[in-house]
Structures are given as structure tokens and as C-alpha cells.
Design a protein around this motif. Sequence first.
Motif, PDB file in Angstrom:
ATOM      1  N   GLY A 338       0.828  -1.204   0.000  1.00 39.49           N
ATOM      2  CA  GLY A 338       0.000   0.000   0.000  1.00 39.49           C
ATOM      3  C   GLY A 338       0.855   1.243   0.000  1.00 39.49           C
ATOM      4  O   GLY A 338       1.638   1.484   0.919  1.00 39.49           O
ATOM      5  N   LEU A 339       0.698   2.033  -1.077  1.00 38.36           N
ATOM      6  CA  LEU A 339       1.514   3.241  -1.213  1.00 38.36           C
ATOM      7  C   LEU A 339       0.788   4.421  -0.568  1.00 38.36           C
ATOM      8  O   LEU A 339       0.345   5.351  -1.241  1.00 38.36           O
ATOM      9  CB  LEU A 339       1.822   3.494  -2.695  1.00 38.36           C
ATOM     10  CG  LEU A 339       2.844   2.494  -3.256  1.00 38.36           C
ATOM     11  CD1 LEU A 339       2.711   2.351  -4.753  1.00 38.36           C
ATOM     12  CD2 LEU A 339       4.254   2.925  -2.890  1.00 38.36           C
ATOM     13  N   PHE A 340       0.654   4.309   0.741  1.00 36.87           N
ATOM     14  CA  PHE A 340      -0.004   5.358   1.536  1.00 36.87           C
ATOM     15  C   PHE A 340       0.828   5.632   2.779  1.00 36.87           C
ATOM     16  O   PHE A 340       1.505   4.746   3.279  1.00 36.87           O
ATOM     17  CB  PHE A 340      -1.388   4.898   2.012  1.00 36.87           C
ATOM     18  CG  PHE A 340      -2.238   4.272   0.946  1.00 36.87           C
ATOM     19  CD1 PHE A 340      -2.895   5.060   0.018  1.00 36.87           C
ATOM     20  CD2 PHE A 340      -2.371   2.900   0.874  1.00 36.87           C
ATOM     21  CE1 PHE A 340      -3.680   4.481  -0.972  1.00 36.87           C
ATOM     22  CE2 PHE A 340      -3.152   2.313  -0.109  1.00 36.87           C
ATOM     23  CZ  PHE A 340      -3.808   3.096  -1.040  1.00 36.87           C
ATOM     24  N   SER A 341       0.742   6.844   3.243  1.00 37.09           N
ATOM     25  CA  SER A 341       1.181   7.136   4.604  1.00 37.09           C
ATOM     26  C   SER A 341       0.010   7.800   5.301  1.00 37.09           C
ATOM     27  O   SER A 341      -1.053   7.954   4.712  1.00 37.09           O
ATOM     28  CB  SER A 341       2.432   8.019   4.597  1.00 37.09           C
ATOM     29  OG  SER A 341       3.547   7.243   4.172  1.00 37.09           O
ATOM     30  N   ALA A 342       0.188   8.154   6.550  1.00 39.08           N
ATOM     31  CA  ALA A 342      -0.919   8.772   7.282  1.00 39.08           C
ATOM     32  C   ALA A 342      -0.398   9.927   8.116  1.00 39.08           C
ATOM     33  O   ALA A 342       0.704   9.865   8.661  1.00 39.08           O
ATOM     34  CB  ALA A 342      -1.609   7.740   8.182  1.00 39.08           C
ATOM     35  N   ILE A 343      -1.195  10.981   8.176  1.00 34.22           N
ATOM     36  CA  ILE A 343      -0.848  12.120   9.016  1.00 34.22           C
ATOM     37  C   ILE A 343      -1.893  12.231  10.123  1.00 34.22           C
ATOM     38  O   ILE A 343      -3.088  12.120   9.874  1.00 34.22           O
ATOM     39  CB  ILE A 343      -0.782  13.432   8.196  1.00 34.22           C
ATOM     40  CG1 ILE A 343      -0.608  14.663   9.094  1.00 34.22           C
ATOM     41  CG2 ILE A 343      -2.021  13.614   7.336  1.00 34.22           C
ATOM     42  CD1 ILE A 343       0.738  14.800   9.720  1.00 34.22           C
ATOM     43  N   VAL A 344      -1.392  12.424  11.323  1.00 38.46           N
ATOM     44  CA  VAL A 344      -2.268  12.701  12.461  1.00 38.46           C
ATOM     45  C   VAL A 344      -2.017  14.152  12.851  1.00 38.46           C
ATOM     46  O   VAL A 344      -0.938  14.493  13.344  1.00 38.46           O
ATOM     47  CB  VAL A 344      -1.963  11.761  13.647  1.00 38.46           C
ATOM     48  CG1 VAL A 344      -2.877  12.076  14.829  1.00 38.46           C
ATOM     49  CG2 VAL A 344      -2.102  10.308  13.230  1.00 38.46           C
ATOM     50  N   GLY A 345      -2.981  14.997  12.577  1.00 35.47           N
ATOM     51  CA  GLY A 345      -2.836  16.411  12.910  1.00 35.47           C
ATOM     52  C   GLY A 345      -2.891  16.617  14.409  1.00 35.47           C
ATOM     53  O   GLY A 345      -3.491  15.823  15.134  1.00 35.47           O
TER      54      GLY A 345
END
Lengths: 363, 106
Positions: A338-345
Amino acid sequence: MTVDPGRIDELRARFSDSGLSSRRVEVGALEDEAEAMFDRGWTDGLPVVAPTKARVARMLDGTTRSPGDIVTLVPPSLVECTIEKVAVNAVMAGCRPEYLPVVLAALETICTDEFNMHGVLATTMGVGPVFVVNGPITQQIGMNAGINVLGHGNRANLTIGRAVQLVIRNVGGGQPGGIDRATHGSPAKLSFCFAEDEGGSPWTTLAEDRGFDRSTNVVTAFCGEAPRILVDQKSRSADSLLRSLASGLLSAVSPRTVLAMDGLLVISPEHMARFRDAGWDRARFMDELGAYLMVESDEILVGAGGIEEGLPESMGGLTLPKFRPGGLLVVHAGGPAGLFSAIVGGWLNGPMGSDPTSREITP
Amino acid sequence: MNDTKSTTREAEPPMGMMLLDPTSEIAPSGRSRAVRMASLEGLTVGLLDISKPRGNVFLDRLEDHLGRRGATVLRYAKPTFTKPAPADLRHEIASQCDAVIEALAD
């Protein structure tokens, strides 16, 4: 284990001096105990495991600390919270005894001036404590750092985060609609806890970056909102992916905010491969990323672009970083594909708000 | 209500589960009472006859009074006054009524 205590625990509960001092609450013979706990406001909206003496005694086997020891003062009521009360809530959350040291450290981490759990609870903004766990304990107790790392399916991840929140609700009195008046709330108010994938990362860990030894068990608390996916399925070079991630990070919380809020970036293994292939270490990544996270203040002043939200006029003509120094935490976690990352604001940082806070997990 | 068999099966009264209070114990452990009704207008009130003699006489009078105050009345009866109301009956009342009055006496 917690839902089916062994015979020895039942015998211990009946015949030994358990040292448990919590008030006994009898559920009527005709009452359903799960319903009775809902009725008393002890749950977060999901059913909880009934905290019987046998189960709590067994939970306390997970720590070397005495049931009567004070862990911390729990906001919002700033009530003295004992090891026993944490164990009671850990049973209810569904924890196994071996999770208890992580729950205790996580609780101690957020009940500090730096983290400011009172403000995190009471703010109308939908944020909550996000826990990242590092060290050998994550594998020993079976935490998830892989597939669905920020989602469902792993007992340790979910029940540790949930136990901490139940302590805030039940011991601290932080009930939604009471002191907790969040406009939208967040899944982070239920449970948001995961492990970093250390073995699969070419980089130093988050805990190492924050000054701990790799062999030390550490929990880091970050005040964050729900995770948002950053999609990039086409970048094949480190620089392209970096620019892509940066453009997503610039909109964290709001494109109009700079410096005031921190961020937590969760890089997936397939995204990390771009940086591994380029030979970048954590320091190189942060340096290169910082260059793409600069914002011209004129573009986000009050009224710029027809938007009244923004920086005051007095801050015109500046080039400012999106995140303050040390204000972007980066961890490696997620499934192998999976070519995703995630940001937690984040939320307001510094003395006005909440600072990321780390603590060693001890037995 | 033909469940006399099932309720006689339990020879001894069942024990309640004992829990450890997860709260700071600042507040009393008992549950708070339901909010009092401001008016009976438009409400459904259940009248539960525990099957003691003449309970129906008392409940008939109550039904008259409640009807005059705008309430809809539903009548229920326990199979026997010697046993707790069966779960199904309790559920039926809880799901159909806004309030319930139980007639205890002979």
C-alpha cells in the motif's frame, strides 16, 4: 484470560487478603451485568468486561507495583488514582495482565503539565491522546505495527488505549457532555494506540529520536486528531515522494495554521522503501522535508485569498515552517502493501496546549 | 405467561455479581432515579398486577384516574406474586410504557 479467570484466581479472591480496597458494587441477581455497567455510566459506549475481584487480582499480577500505590492525579477532577483503580479499568477495557505496565506508563505520560490531559479532554476540538509504543515489549505482548495498524483487530493496541481512556472517564470524571465538550470528538477518544514497526525500518525509532535507547520500552503520547491518509501511488524517487508528502502535511489541521500545531507522520513500508533505496536516514529525511514545509506568511494572513482565518497582519513578509522544530514526529508502521502514509494532525502545542511526551515503561 | 416451570427450576435465589467500583468513588454507587414525569398527558402507563387478590380493584381505580389525566393505560400481570416478574414481561413493559405502577397489596 480476563473473561474466564482461572480457578486459582477465584480461590484467591475468596480466601486471600487481596488488599483490594475499591468499593464493592453488587449487581442484582436479575440484572445483566453488562447492562448494569452501562446504566452506571462506566463504559465508553461499548460493552466492558465485569471487574470482579478475581479478574482485578489477576490483572494486578501484570505489575510489580502495589495496588495501593498512587499512579498519578487524573484530570479533570485531579483525583488520586491507585494502581488498583487502573487495574479495574484495564479489566473492563479487556486488557491482559501483561499490558498493564504499558497502560500505567501511558497514563503517567498524559497526566503531566507537558501533555496537559485536562486541556486535551476539555477542548471542543476533536483530539485525544495518541500512543506510540516502542521497544521489545511491543512484540512480547503482541502489539500490532503492521496490517491495519491504526485500525481494528489487535487486542493489545485497542485495549491499552481504551483502558487509559476509561481511567480518564471513570476515575477522572471526564465524561462526554460534562467536562469533555468536544464538537465532533474523535476515534482517539476511544482508543488510539499502536506500535512502531522497528524491525522493518532502516531508520532509528521514534523513541531513539526522542533520546531513549533502542532496548528500552517507551510510550510516547501525542495529542492528535483521527488519522488522514496521504496517497501517493506513483512516486518512484525519494524527492518526488517527499514533495508529495509535504504538500499533504501542509494542510494538516488547516493550511492556515503554521507553528501552532504539531503533527505525527506514519510512513508505510512501501513508502519507506523509496527513502531506503535512496539511502536516506531519518536526519536526511527531516532535513529535506523541512525545505518543502516552508510557508509564505503573506499567503495565509487574515483576509488573504478571501479567507478571514489566518495569521495577523503583523506577521506579513515572513517565510515560516509549518511545524516548529521537533514538532513533526515520524514513525514507521503499516502493512507491507500500500503506497499510503498517514498524518495525524495535532492540537495547540507548547505551554498553551500539549507537548508530545515520552516515558519509559517499567514493570 | 406460561413459564411457571422455568421459574421454579432455580431452587435457591441466584447470587448477584460483585464488582469493584472503577470510579473515584466520589459519587454514590447507586443508579440515579429516572426523571419524574412533568405530566401524564400522552404517556403510556403500565399497570402491573402482581396477582395478589384484589390488586385488580386498586388498579381499576388507578386506570380511571390516569385515563382522565390523558394517559393511555396498558395492563399487565405477573404469573405469580411469589416470584420476580419474568424477563420477557419486564422487557414488554419497558418497551411499551413510559412509566409503570405496580400494585403490591391484598
